[in-house]
Write a protein that holds these residues in place. Structure first.
Motif: not given
Length: 430
Positions: A7-10, A15-21, A143-148, A150-151
């Motif tokens: 959960e902490m990693a999530g 937070r790292s996904l950014g303002r645009r996301f 980023r590809s490692e953050d796609l899961l 984001a989805n």
């Protein structure tokens, strides 16, 4: 890694996904909430205001999808080589204008079944173009490692909207009138356009190939060829298309059965589909820890199989509180399984697509899905007329049980050699 660590990693990844996301996510959230606020609004308007029967309601659901899919055929190749955010904003504005015509015509006393069909077609085509463009936009922003992650956020948002929207929308229909939720849905697309505009930054124009694609069906063949040639995507393509088709084919018949034959009120109908959506939130939260523990293939195979096992129960719905509880229980089980399956599947599909084919492939996938839903919805409407809505729902449930045979039994996860193009696009966006 335990649940707390996951959960902490999530949270950190979120937070790292950014303002645009976050702007992209906000635009998705408001339009999704509006869509579910208008859950089955056209079917309810047709039943309550235009006195439509099972065949007409099924035709309304099918025609918009079928013609919308045909109209969308040239849109995929056209979108592929254009900036995605302007396309998404345009599609939002088209959906806003088309949907607002319904309450306007209703107030003036001009609303007809034909207008509902036309609006459904326009919105269906715009949906396909928007969805394809948004997939490419997401892949460029994250980023590809953050796609899961984001989805997973999109999935949780979708199920939150699905839980809240139908009860509120159907209550508004009962209190204010049958077109209230359609007007709210239209406004949501206007707000979505504003959110996408707020993403900011310069989006690069996609590079054209040596032979620019023509806007026609032949260009989408590349998308279908890529899907059918991929041992990783091909079985999932057939599975997801058929599952969607069978679930959606039974949906208008369940509306006719509950609102007509069984005498449920519109708010009860909305409640029956709103409350179970808490299962989508649960499923979307479980997706990451399950993926970490069991691996992607086992999660997709298990959740994909389980999601096909519930719909048969809808054939046994009865009048009164017991019937309402049965629908809620069946939908809860189905939606929880979908909440696990969908973000894992969506992430996997994007990972398998090269950046220069995302739009055409997602367009081909979406067109096939919508055309299948349209064909099955029309066919099931005829089947309900020949038998009964309950019998047609039962047949759809039985066929759903067989769709699990189409899920891949072995893990085939080749990364496409062009997958490294996405980071270059993201650097340009930044």
């Amino acid at each position: 890694m335990d649940g707390c660590s996951l959960e902490m990693a999530g949270c950190a990844l979120g937070r790292s996904l950014g303002r645009r996301f976050r702007w992209f996510w906000a635009a998705y959230a408001v339009s999704t909430f509006g869509t579910w606020l208008a859950f089955d609004a056209f079917a309810l308007i047709a039943i309550l205001a235009l006195d439509a029967g099972p065949t007409e309601v099924s035709v309304l659901a099918a025609a918009g999808l079928a013609v919308g899919a045909v109209v969308a055929v040239p849109l995929g190749p056209w979108v592929e080589f254009r900036r995605k955010r302007p396309v998404m904003i345009t599609m939002d504005l088209i959906r806003f204008a088309a949907l607002m015509s319904v309450p306007a015509a209703y107030v003036l006393g001009w609303l007809s079944f034909a207008q509902l069909l036309i609006v459904a077609v326009v919105v269906g085509a715009a949906d396909i173009a928007f969805t394809a463009a948004s997939g490419a936009c997401l892949k460029a922003l994250v980023r590809s490692e953050d796609l899961l992650v984001a989805n997973g956020r999109f999935e949780a948002t979708a199920w939150t909207a699905t839980a809240l929207g139908p009860p509120l929308g159907t209550a508004a229909i009962g209190l204010v009138g049958p077109v209230t939720s359609v007007a709210a849905n239209a406004v949501s697309f206007l707000l979505s356009a504003a959110g996408i505009r707020a993403i900011g930054g310069r989006e690069p124009r996609p590079a054209r190939t040596a032979a620019p694609p023509r806007p026609g069906a032949g260009d989408l063949l590349e998308g279908w060829r890529y899907i059918l040639a991929s041992p990783a995507l091909r079985p999932l393509f057939f599975n997801t298309v058929l599952v969607s088709g069978l679930i959606m084919a039974a949906s208008p018949l369940l509306a006719v059965l509950m609102l007509g034959d069984l005498g449920f009120a519109p708010w009860q109908y909305g409640l029956a589909f709103g409350v179970p959506c808490v299962g989508g939130l649960i499923g979307s939260r479980l997706a990451r820890p399950l993926l970490a523990r069991f691996g992607r293939h086992k999660v997709m195979l298990t959740a994909g199989t389980l999601r096909a096992c519930w719909s048969l129960g809808l054939a046994f719905v009865s009048p009164g509180p017991a019937g309402l509880v049965l629908v809620i229980a069946v939908e809860l089980g189905l939606i929880t399984c979908m909440g696990v399956f969908n973000p894992v599947f969506a992430t996997y599909r994007l990972e398998q697509l090269p950046s220069d084919r995302v739009v055409r492939t997602l367009s081909a996938w979406s067109i096939t899905s919508k055309a299948t839903v349209a064909a099955m919805t029309g066919l099931w409407g005829l089947l309900a007329d020949l038998t009964s809505p309950r019998t047609a729902i039962a047949i759809a449930g039985l066929l759903l049980l067989a769709t699990s045979l189409l899920l891949p039994r072995h893990d085939r996860t080749p990364q496409h050699k062009n997958a490294d193009r996405a980071p270059r696009e993201r650097r340009t966006l930044a």
